[in-house]
Design an enzyme around this catalytic site. Structure first.
Site, PDB file in Angstrom:
ATOM      1  N   ASN A   2       5.344 -14.192   6.458  1.00 22.45           N
ATOM      2  CA  ASN A   2       5.033 -14.085   7.210  1.00 22.45           C
ATOM      3  C   ASN A   2       3.519 -14.287   7.090  1.00 22.45           C
ATOM      4  OD1 ASN A   2       6.463 -12.168   8.842  1.00 22.45           O
ATOM      5  ND2 ASN A   2       5.164 -10.487   8.452  1.00 22.45           N
TER       6      ASN A   2
ATOM      7  N   ASP B  76      18.709  19.626 -29.904  1.00 21.36           N
ATOM      8  CA  ASP B  76      17.964  20.572 -29.621  1.00 21.36           C
ATOM      9  C   ASP B  76      17.144  21.377 -30.866  1.00 21.36           C
ATOM     10  OD1 ASP B  76      19.591  20.793 -31.194  1.00 21.36           O
ATOM     11  OD2 ASP B  76      20.700  23.089 -29.852  1.00 21.36           O
TER      12      ASP B  76
ATOM     13  N   ASP C   2      22.713  14.024 -31.873  1.00 17.78           N
ATOM     14  CA  ASP C   2      23.416  14.672 -32.601  1.00 17.78           C
ATOM     15  C   ASP C   2      24.940  15.387 -31.750  1.00 17.78           C
ATOM     16  OD1 ASP C   2      22.971  16.052 -34.461  1.00 17.78           O
ATOM     17  OD2 ASP C   2      22.317  18.456 -34.126  1.00 17.78           O
TER      18      ASP C   2
ATOM     19  N   GLU D 288       0.562  -0.745   0.092  1.00 15.61           N
ATOM     20  CA  GLU D 288       0.078  -0.388   0.251  1.00 15.61           C
ATOM     21  C   GLU D 288       0.760   1.134   0.315  1.00 15.61           C
ATOM     22  OE1 GLU D 288       0.524  -1.602   4.074  1.00 15.61           O
ATOM     23  OE2 GLU D 288      -0.445  -2.369   2.709  1.00 15.61           O
TER      24      GLU D 288
ATOM     25  N   ASP E 136       5.753  -0.436   7.144  1.00 14.49           N
ATOM     26  CA  ASP E 136       5.262   0.597   6.311  1.00 14.49           C
ATOM     27  C   ASP E 136       6.371   2.007   6.473  1.00 14.49           C
ATOM     28  OD1 ASP E 136       4.684  -0.706   4.150  1.00 14.49           O
ATOM     29  OD2 ASP E 136       2.545  -0.796   5.060  1.00 14.49           O
TER      30      ASP E 136
ATOM     31  N   ASN F 204       1.928  -4.253  10.192  1.00 13.99           N
ATOM     32  CA  ASN F 204       2.579  -3.523   8.840  1.00 13.99           C
ATOM     33  C   ASN F 204       1.823  -1.999   8.661  1.00 13.99           C
ATOM     34  OD1 ASN F 204       2.184  -4.245   6.187  1.00 13.99           O
ATOM     35  ND2 ASN F 204      -0.235  -3.654   5.687  1.00 13.99           N
TER      36      ASN F 204
ATOM     37  N   ASP G 159      15.213  17.056 -34.576  1.00 20.78           N
ATOM     38  CA  ASP G 159      15.473  16.312 -33.916  1.00 20.78           C
ATOM     39  C   ASP G 159      13.434  15.593 -32.676  1.00 20.78           C
ATOM     40  OD1 ASP G 159      17.987  16.340 -34.228  1.00 20.78           O
ATOM     41  OD2 ASP G 159      18.351  17.629 -32.669  1.00 20.78           O
TER      42      ASP G 159
END
Length: 899
Positions: A710, A642, A374, A332, A739, A735, A646
């Site tokens: 787990n 540029d 280029d 999550e 996190d 959890n 291109d």
């Protein structure tokens, strides 16, 4: 429209805020094949059709403007009335809308359902914990994405496209596109983006690429008047220009009809505003990994439900527990981790003068293994010097420079660096009295097929003179005579061979040679066309020195050391290109010319591009095709350019790179803008992209393996233990704490060895990694079960709280420690140490994990204090866990590599 479950999850995992900053291009890319691109909303269609057919003077009057443009006061009033020239999907989301998007993902919805069920079953404590988890997760993501969005907006504000605007009683000026208003008169030339829906007032050989709107592959010529009075579709009008298209060649003055959401582009934005750009390899990797975890969730959660339902008899509790397992397997925090990691990379690169327009382009930086670039201004300095002006035989000649000066001075199209170098010779301007002694009659603008341009001037009592300047071969193609001194000779094969020897010698010295030709034209004409470029007399050449940058050689070496192959794609000739490559230390491996590429099939070119690193005399379509073929061969391709030539390749590449001084269309097509045109900056971007990727992969690997372990432990415990091994609230709290500890991952160190080669998503590797390392934690979970069951006698429902507390602590500590074991292939803490933020977060979460059962909150969370003997066994379990993980890691690296 109904979405499949897979589309629902995949849609969630494509972060809106990662893609928002290039949604405009995403929209253009997405409508090429759709019928909507041929349909204009009725109100807008009638407005555009009426403007196309109306007389210019009447149109200007109806718009409240003037032949010389609006005044500043009038423009301000119109802008206040119509708003800024921005389309709707470029606006940031309101904070409440953003907050809703941060909440409404499948994982949060699942947690909310779990909280409601807990509340209905009168388990208020569990409901509070779960709800807190939802709120914290949503707020963390909202805060982090808001920060990254603000940072990206601030960076984007540093790079803005402009338009040349005519204002009454004021000189022409460059204004940001968003400042334009209906009624403004704008001047357009090659390379300009069309900033709004416009009507052409004057034009000279104006060709516009509107493939993004209509799917037409070839540029379309635009005129002042609409030829077919019966045409009712605005997209087929000869004198209407659309926002988002671009000028390929020629010049024009146009009046703006509609801006922002009132344009055709704005109408499309409302209809298909949710359209995203084609899914990148980065997004595909995230989606595949997430689906891997989701598939495990769909298998594991029902198993846990049925095992606990049948063995314990309490189906409500079993359902809550199964839902907790499902939550435990879902990443999550993945969107927040991805966004914050990419945002950190964008901020780092901004300090290196790199503006990131699309956040996920940073990861593509790290995955890039081929960089196409280029030559001019990239390998070489962004400054060109006029080195020689010579006649046909290579002898110094002032006449050539004078003609070249007149051509560069009077042309109104795209002035390139060669023109700038010529115009620096101001003494020619004074000697010729250019402003007063000469008058421009007409112009034949440059295009990339002819590779030449011409102006027609009148002066000094002489007839009209057409002066043509361009690439040697292309100018020779329209010459029939050669001037040497005061004598003109017919162009013979012998003279042609000599000319090529002279120009070849200049090329071998690294000079770019531009041919200059002329022809006297009969009086009485004011309009000239391509047909007049014939029977010219070659006068001589101007040769330019484009020296390599000092930083280029070390940058190419550094890129090679980091596994990035550099390929040079240029429109220049092969001799100049070869010399520059030698000077910068790029060993030439084969050479392909534009003509060679024309003759090759895609299959033949796919083989040739792998063996070649220098491509010369290319057209824009050649560059785009080479990039497309390289991508088809499995490479992650970057393209740096540029110019207007291109733009197609920039769009096609996995990562388009341009510079702040580029033409509008190139900047619009690019994913990354360099404020400094240097390959050294690119090398730093590559390394930052790899750091970003490695840190994201750490979270995914750690989450996948620890969560899988787990759940596997839960399956074992559920089958043999007469009570739940851990309450749903415990799993959710575990959890949540885990996190929180991962928030510091974007700031973690990365081993130097991990930066040596391109990093690619390998979802299959994640699945294998999960199966190898997940069960390790289960071994020690089962050891903990045995310890609590046999040593502490927590083997009956009356003592289940003690059992659950013991496993809660071991589960959380092992899950948190796995961060340090899996973040590096080396020995953690000794050979590779995590960054201080991650070390601190790990220590805090482990302390909280021990405090919860031992402190005053234990009863609230249905935990209880653990006996002292438990803390004798705890470090032994953790050390054994770390030792076994390190051993398996060594075997895994020898067998499969690390990543």
């Amino acid at each position: 429209m109904k979405l499949t479950l897979k589309e629902f999850f995949a849609g969630f995992l494509r972060s809106r805020h990662i893609g928002r900053h290039l949604r405009r291009l995403a929209l253009l890319d997405s409508i090429n094949d759709t019928t909507v691109s041929r349909e204009v909303p009725p109100t807008l269609a009638s407005t555009l059709v009426a403007a196309a057919h109306e007389d210019s003077a009447a149109l200007l009057l109806s718009l409240g403007t003037h032949g010389e443009g609006l005044t500043e006061v009038e423009a301000d009033a119109l802008r206040a009335q119509h708003g800024l020239n921005e389309v709707e999907h470029e606006q940031p989301l309101p904070w409440w809308n953003h907050l809703w998007h941060c909440y409404k993902n499948p994982f949060n919805l699942l947690l909310t359902l779990l909280a409601v069920i807990s509340w209905l079953t009168e388990d208020l404590k569990a409901a509070v914990v779960i709800f807190s988890m939802v709120v914290l997760s949503t707020l963390l993501r909202f805060w982090q994405e808001s920060k990254s969005t603000q940072a990206a907006d601030a960076l984007n504000a540093m790079v803005s496209n402009t338009a040349t605007v005519l204002r009454r009683n004021a000189p022409r000026r460059e204004l940001p596109i968003k400042q334009l208003a209906p009624g403004d008169l704008i001047v357009l030339s090659a390379g300009d983006m069309i900033p709004a829906d416009c009507r052409v007032l004057s034009a000279k050989d104006l060709f516009v690429s509107q493939a993004a709107m209509t799917g037409e592959s070839m540029p379309v010529e635009k005129f002042i008047h609409q030829a077919d009075r019966g045409t009712r579709n605005p997209l087929e009008m000869d004198n209407i220009l659309f926002m988002g298209t671009n000028v390929v060649s020629g010049t024009a003055v146009a009046v703006i009809l509609t801006t922002g959401n009132s344009t055709y582009f704005g109408a499309l934005a409302k209809r298909v505003g949710a359209t995203d750009r084609a899914v990148t390899s980065f997004q595909q990797g995230v989606n595949k990994v997430s689906w891997l975890l989701i598939r495990f969730m769909f298998v594991m959660a029902p198993l846990v439900l049925f095992i606990n339902g049948f063995t314990k008899g309490d189906w409500t509790e079993a359902l809550l527990f199964a839902l907790s397992i499902a939550v435990g397997l879902t990443p999550e925090m993945l969107p927040m981790i991805v966004t914050s990691t990419l945002a950190k990379g964008a901020v780092f690169l901004s300090r290196k003068k790199v503006i990131v327009k699309r956040l996920d382009a940073i990861q593509n930086f790290g995955a890039m293994d081929v960089l196409c670039t280029d030559k001019t201004g990239t390998l070489t300095q962004d400054k060109i010097f006029l080195a020689r002006n010579v006649d046909v035989w290579g002898e110094d000649c002032d006449d050539v420079l004078e003609l070249a000066y007149l051509n560069s001075y009077y042309q109104t199209g795209l002035k390139n660096l060669l023109d700038v170098a010529v115009l620096e010779h101001v003494e020619i301007h004074r000697e010729l009295k250019v402003g007063s002694a000469f008058r421009k009659v007409d112009e034949i603008p440059f295009d990339f097929n002819r590779r030449r341009m011409s102006v027609v001037v009148e002066g000094r009592g002489q007839p009209h003179q057409l002066i043509c300047k361009g690439a040697v071969e292309e100018v020779l193609a329209v010459c029939s005579r050669v001037r040497h001194g005061d004598v003109d000779q017919a162009l013979s094969d012998e003279l042609l061979a000599r000319i090529r020897r002279v120009t070849g010698a200049f090329n071998a010295e690294g000079l770019r040679v531009v041919a200059v030709a002329a022809r006297a034209m009969p009086e009485g004409r004011d309009v000239y066309s391509l047909a007049d470029e014939q029977e010219l007399t070659l006068i001589g050449y101007v040769a330019f020195l484009d020296p390599p940058k000092e930083s280029t050689a070390p940058a190419l070496k550094a890129l090679a050391e980091h596994g990035v192959a550099v390929k040079v794609l240029t429109g220049d000739n092969e001799r100049v290109t070869a010399k520059i490559c030698r000077e910068v230390g790029l060993a030439q491996q084969g050479l392909l010319m534009g003509n060679d590429i024309e003759r090759m099939s895609d299959a033949e070119l796919a083989v040739a591009v792998e063996m070649t690193n220098v491509f010369a005399r290319l057209t824009p379509s050649h560059k785009e095709r080479i990039v497309r073929i390289l991508k088809g061969n499995g490479h992650v391709v970057g393209f740096m350019g540029d110019g207007i030539n291109d733009a197609p390749a920039l769009r096609t590449a996995d990562i388009g790179i341009s510079v702040d001084s580029a033409v509008d269309i190139a900047k619009e097509a690019a994913d990354i803008i360099l404020l400094e045109k240097s390959l050294m900056v690119l090398e730093e971007g590559v390394l930052e992209g790899r750091r970003t990727f490695v840190n994201m992969l750490k979270y995914i690997k750690m989450t996948a393996s620890s969560n899988f372990g787990n759940v596997f432990s839960v399956l074992v415990a559920s089958a043999f233990i007469p009570f739940l091994p851990m309450l749903p609230m415990h799993l959710l709290m575990q959890n949540l704490l885990y996190d929180i500890s991962q928030i510091a991952i974007p700031f973690d160190n990365v081993d130097e060895e991990m930066l040596k080669q391109p990093q690619r998503w390998q979802p299959g590797d994640v699945g294998r990694f999960m199966l190898f390392f997940g069960p390790i934690s289960s071994i020690f979970d089962i050891t903990t079960f045995a310890l609590m069951w046999y040593v502490f006698d927590a083997n009956t429902p009356d003592h289940q709280t003690l059992f659950q507390s013991g496993w809660f602590v071991v589960g959380l500590l092992t899950q948190t420690l796995i961060v340090h074991m899996i973040r590096t292939p080396k020995i953690p803490f000794l050979q590779s140490r995590a960054a201080m933020p991650l070390m601190v977060m790990t220590a805090i979460i482990m302390a909280v994990g021990i405090f919860l059962p031992m402190g005053p909150l234990a009863h609230y969370f249905k935990l209880q204090a653990l006996p002292s003997l438990y803390f004798v066994f705890l470090p032994l379990i953790l050390l054994a866990y770390m030792a076994l993980t390190q051993g398996v890691k060594g075997f895994y690296i020898r067998r499969f590599g690390w990543q």
